[in-house]
Design an enzyme around this catalytic site. Structure first.
Site, short mmCIF file in Angstrom:
data_model
loop_
_atom_site.label_atom_id
_atom_site.label_comp_id
_atom_site.label_asym_id
_atom_site.label_seq_id
_atom_site.Cartn_x
_atom_site.Cartn_y
_atom_site.Cartn_z
N GLY B 35 -36.23 104.26 -65.19
CA GLY B 35 -35.94 104.67 -66.07
C GLY B 35 -36.88 106.10 -66.20
O GLY B 35 -36.39 106.52 -65.22
N GLY B 36 -36.61 106.72 -67.25
CA GLY B 36 -37.07 107.90 -67.65
C GLY B 36 -38.50 107.69 -67.11
O GLY B 36 -38.79 108.99 -65.81
N MET B 37 -39.46 106.97 -66.75
CA MET B 37 -40.48 106.48 -66.57
C MET B 37 -41.17 106.25 -65.30
O MET B 37 -42.28 106.33 -64.82
CB MET B 37 -41.51 106.05 -67.39
CG MET B 37 -42.09 107.11 -69.01
SD MET B 37 -42.95 106.97 -70.18
CE MET B 37 -41.89 105.52 -70.73
N GLY B 38 -39.90 104.57 -64.71
CA GLY B 38 -40.65 103.74 -63.80
C GLY B 38 -39.75 103.35 -63.64
O GLY B 38 -38.60 103.65 -63.91
N VAL B 40 -37.66 99.36 -63.41
CA VAL B 40 -37.96 97.99 -63.55
C VAL B 40 -37.37 96.76 -62.70
O VAL B 40 -36.55 97.56 -61.36
CB VAL B 40 -37.20 97.82 -64.88
CG1 VAL B 40 -36.84 96.47 -65.34
CG2 VAL B 40 -36.72 98.87 -66.08
N LYS B 55 -42.08 96.60 -66.05
CA LYS B 55 -41.23 97.77 -66.21
C LYS B 55 -42.94 98.40 -64.94
O LYS B 55 -43.87 98.25 -66.21
CB LYS B 55 -40.60 99.08 -67.65
CG LYS B 55 -41.14 100.20 -67.45
CD LYS B 55 -40.22 100.77 -68.31
CE LYS B 55 -39.71 101.85 -69.14
NZ LYS B 55 -38.85 102.47 -69.70
N ASP B 146 -33.69 107.44 -78.09
CA ASP B 146 -33.12 107.99 -77.18
C ASP B 146 -31.64 106.50 -76.65
O ASP B 146 -31.93 105.90 -75.43
CB ASP B 146 -33.90 107.93 -75.46
CG ASP B 146 -32.86 107.81 -73.82
OD1 ASP B 146 -31.78 108.74 -74.45
OD2 ASP B 146 -33.47 107.92 -73.08
#
Lengths: 116, 325
Positions: B35-38, B40, B55, B146
């Site tokens: 994902g955008g931040m981390g 999974v 995540k 989003d």
């Protein structure tokens, strides 16, 4: 509008229309008022019976069959009183019953329980 | 010395990202998604003996507030208990310092994969089920920001889940103002994100693309309209690709994706109501139909009744002609 009232109104309207078509038959045009009144009453009775049935039984197929049967029986009684015109009276009568039977199952609101 | 192949480099990168799960109840099974931040990961919960999704924040975090944002995402998910929103089981910080949260592992397909084999009516019903949890979140004051086909999962039992609330924030509640519970979280979540453009082009509303600070729940309505467009045409929102799309549906999409938020649906529930009307051949609020279209819709809605009445009239006509022979 609940199913009984809906059946009653639809039966009355179709019955009245059915009766008015007698105007196109010159032989019976003189008795048009009586025919319209009789046909409307027949439609009212059929509408109430079919509406009550629709309130109890929730089945499109059974509603149509019951409507057709009620329409045919009432039309048969009228034809007996007329001593003839069985096809001309019973076929439209059965058709009106069928339409009312379908319409009361498909449309019309369920009766609401009383709130205490 | 032999140079490393691309696949070997990719594998090394994945291994570098492997979270340090020492001291936790989880052990890694495999990589799931990014994902955008981390990242999974599919992990095994060694206490409850079940598979869950973990995540984990990226090893090298570009900004200090990212860890807080990940935990904020977990808190938002935890506060939104709805069958259409993935439930969170746990959250915290790993031994290597990376923030994480643990959620239900959804086995299924993304919306983009699932929708291809569905008919028009099924697609619309699917969108209704996406709008329900979204409306639920909006009423509680949360904005997703989003929404896109990749962030919607269809589970093994046909359940529809909105994923990736990483950009979510607390906004104004659409009708009843901001609740006490959401107000307590409001300050934190607003401060971290204001002034930056976050979202996905094509599914992002114009005001969100401008990094407008007054973005509210209607930005998600825009995205929902874009998703509907995608589901109906198979393509990202584009006015040129609407060939063959029924006009009322096109009008619903257009209203949802209006440039001015004031011209959009006031809520996801209102959009759902219009879609439900379309499915039952009732007049759609977003579309002004012609008399001809209205007649066609009424016929489609009451087809059997119209056919029965027509049959009756034909029969009556036949009898009238017959009696005049």
């Amino acid at each position: 509008m609940n199913k009984v009232l809906f059946g009653l109104l639809l039966g009355a309207v179709l019955g009245a229309f059915d009766g008015m078509t007698a105007w196109f038959t010159p032989q019976v045009r003189a008795q048009l008022a009586g025919i319209v009144i009789g046909s409307t009453v027949k439609g009212l009775v059929a509408g109430i019976l079919i509406g009550l049935f629709a309130r109890k039984v929730h089945s499109l197929a059974l509603g149509i069959v019951f409507g057709l049967a009620v329409g045919l029986v009432l039309a048969f009684i009228v034809a007996q009183l007329q001593h003839g015109y069985y096809l001309e009276i019973m076929l439209p009568g059965g058709m009106v019953g069928l339409i009312v039977g379908y319409a009361t199952q498909r449309y019309g609101r369920e009766a609401q329980p009383l709130r205490t | 010395m032999k140079p490393l192949t691309d696949s070997a480099v990719a594998r090394l990168q994945t291994d570098m990202q492997l979270p340090d799960l020492s001291g936790t109840r989880y052990c890694v099974i495999r990589y799931l998604a990014r994902g955008g931040m981390g990242t999974v990961w599919l992990v095994e919960d060694t206490v409850l003996l079940r598979r869950v999704a973990l995540k984990v924040l990226d090893l090298v975090s570009p900004a200090e507030d990212v860890a807080e944002r990940l935990l904020q995402e977990a808190r938002i998910l935890a506060s939104l208990e709805h069958p259409g929103i993935v439930p969170v089981h746990d959250a915290g910080t790993l031994a290597d310092g990376r923030a994480f949260y643990c959620m239900k592992f959804i086995e299924g397909h993304t919306l983009a994969e699932h929708v291809a084999e569905k008919g028009l009516r099924e697609r619309i019903r699917l969108l209704e089920r996406i709008a329900e949890p979204l409306d639920f979140a909006h009423v509680r004051g949360f904005i997703h920001r989003d929404l896109k086909p990749e962030n919607i999962m269809i589970g093994a039992f046909g359940e529809v889940l909105i994923m990736d609330w990483g950009l979510a924030r607390v906004g104004e509640q659409p009708e009843s103002g901001t609740s006490n519970s959401s107000r307590s979280r409001q300050g934190r979540s607003r401060d971290t994100l204001q002034g930056s453009i976050l979202g996905t082009p094509g599914y992002m509303s114009p005001e969100q693309a401008r990094a407008d600070s007054k973005v509210d729940h209607r930005t998600d309505i825009f995205s929902l309209g874009a998703i509907l467009w995608f589901m109906l045409t198979g393509e990202a929102p584009d006015k040129e690709s609407s060939v063959g799309l029924p006009r009322p549906l096109r009008a619903i999409c257009t209203k949802a994706m209006a440039a001015d938020p004031g011209e959009r649906y006031s809520s996801a529930g209102a959009m759902n109501a219009d879609l439900a009307k379309y499915l039952t051949n009732a007049p759609v609020g977003a579309y002004r139909e012609s008399w001809f279209e209205r007649a066609g819709r009424i016929y489609a809605r009451h087809r059997v009744a119209v056919v029965l009445l027509a049959a009756y009239l034909l029969m009556r006509g036949f009898f009238i002609l017959w009696s005049r022979r």
